[in-house]
Design a protein around this motif. Structure first.
Motif, PDB file in Angstrom:
ATOM      1  N   GLY A   1       5.358 -31.992  22.966  1.00 17.20           N
ATOM      2  CA  GLY A   1       5.831 -30.852  22.196  1.00 17.20           C
ATOM      3  C   GLY A   1       7.341 -30.918  22.082  1.00 17.20           C
ATOM      4  N   VAL A   2       7.854 -30.656  20.901  1.00 12.75           N
ATOM      5  CA  VAL A   2       9.297 -30.684  20.653  1.00 12.75           C
ATOM      6  C   VAL A   2       9.656 -29.442  19.853  1.00 12.75           C
ATOM      7  N   ALA A   3      10.809 -28.856  20.180  1.00  9.88           N
ATOM      8  CA  ALA A   3      11.260 -27.657  19.473  1.00  9.88           C
ATOM      9  C   ALA A   3      12.770 -27.707  19.258  1.00  9.88           C
ATOM     10  N   TRP A   4      13.206 -26.937  18.281  1.00 12.47           N
ATOM     11  CA  TRP A   4      14.634 -26.744  18.021  1.00 12.47           C
ATOM     12  C   TRP A   4      14.996 -25.375  18.578  1.00 12.47           C
ATOM     13  N   CYS A   5      15.969 -25.353  19.494  1.00 13.10           N
ATOM     14  CA  CYS A   5      16.412 -24.090  20.071  1.00 13.10           C
ATOM     15  C   CYS A   5      17.498 -23.500  19.178  1.00 13.10           C
TER      16      CYS A   5
ATOM     17  N   LYS B   1      19.883 -27.188  20.159  1.00 12.96           N
ATOM     18  CA  LYS B   1      19.466 -28.486  20.680  1.00 12.96           C
ATOM     19  C   LYS B   1      17.987 -28.707  20.405  1.00 12.96           C
ATOM     20  N   THR B   2      17.608 -29.974  20.295  1.00  3.93           N
ATOM     21  CA  THR B   2      16.206 -30.356  20.246  1.00  3.93           C
ATOM     22  C   THR B   2      15.753 -30.522  21.689  1.00  3.93           C
TER      23      THR B   2
ATOM     24  N   PRO C   1      10.365 -20.932  27.532  1.00  3.89           N
ATOM     25  CA  PRO C   1      11.771 -20.785  27.121  1.00  3.89           C
ATOM     26  C   PRO C   1      12.437 -22.156  27.012  1.00  3.89           C
ATOM     27  N   CYS C   2      13.588 -22.184  26.393  1.00  5.04           N
ATOM     28  CA  CYS C   2      14.358 -23.417  26.265  1.00  5.04           C
ATOM     29  C   CYS C   2      14.734 -23.929  27.657  1.00  5.04           C
TER      30      CYS C   2
ATOM     31  N   GLY D   1      16.806 -19.642  26.431  1.00  4.95           N
ATOM     32  CA  GLY D   1      16.545 -18.826  25.245  1.00  4.95           C
ATOM     33  C   GLY D   1      15.095 -18.917  24.795  1.00  4.95           C
ATOM     34  N   CYS D   2      14.683 -17.909  24.045  1.00  3.99           N
ATOM     35  CA  CYS D   2      13.282 -17.849  23.595  1.00  3.99           C
ATOM     36  C   CYS D   2      13.130 -18.005  22.085  1.00  3.99           C
ATOM     37  N   GLN D   3      14.194 -18.386  21.414  1.00  3.79           N
ATOM     38  CA  GLN D   3      14.119 -18.574  19.963  1.00  3.79           C
ATOM     39  C   GLN D   3      13.956 -20.058  19.663  1.00  3.79           C
ATOM     40  N   LEU D   4      12.717 -20.518  19.817  1.00  2.86           N
ATOM     41  CA  LEU D   4      12.406 -21.926  19.605  1.00  2.86           C
ATOM     42  C   LEU D   4      11.556 -22.095  18.358  1.00  2.86           C
ATOM     43  N   GLN D   5      11.904 -23.078  17.566  1.00  5.62           N
ATOM     44  CA  GLN D   5      11.119 -23.445  16.389  1.00  5.62           C
ATOM     45  C   GLN D   5      10.417 -24.759  16.707  1.00  5.62           C
ATOM     46  N   ILE D   6       9.093 -24.742  16.763  1.00  6.89           N
ATOM     47  CA  ILE D   6       8.330 -25.955  17.070  1.00  6.89           C
ATOM     48  C   ILE D   6       8.513 -26.958  15.935  1.00  6.89           C
TER      49      ILE D   6
END
Length: 113
Positions: A69-73, A78-79, A88-89, A94-99
């Motif tokens: 799994g990879v997300a953009w914070c 950061k990726t 969380p990141c 932080g909790c604003q992650l875009q998968i």
């Protein structure tokens, strides 16, 4: 168990390729499953054997490739790697992650005879 329906879809893809490329038997199927896809690999293995029984993949070996799994914070820009969807990141908390990866499931490769 949604893995049964997923396996039916995989066999459908394999059967369509068998018609398109004129092969009659599949010996190995490599299936890529993302860590965030909500697909249980052991259930896929069990269901694959059942669903493939009367197809060109009847005796095929199923090899599962797990993709991370990879997300953009959005907070720290950061990726990052994530193990579960709502983690969380790992860098900033932080909790604003875009998968961005890890939700997919695809037939990666077929070995045919």
């Amino acid at each position: 168990m949604h893995e049964m329906a997923l396996c039916e879809g995989v066999i459908g893809i394999i059967e369509a390729e068998a018609r398109r490329q004129s092969f009659s038997r599949v010996t190995t199927v490599w299936l890529e499953i993302g860590a965030l896809s909500q697909v249980e690999p052991d259930a896929m293995r069990f269901c694959f054997d059942v669903v493939a029984a009367h197809s060109v993949a009847a005796e095929a070996r199923l090899e599962i490739i797990r993709s991370p799994g990879v997300a953009w914070c959005m907070t720290c820009a950061k990726t990052v790697a994530v193990e579960r969807r709502y983690d969380p990141c790992p860098c900033c908390g932080g909790c604003q992650l875009q998968i961005t990866a890890g939700e997919e499931m695809r037939v990666k490769e077929l070995e045919v005879a």
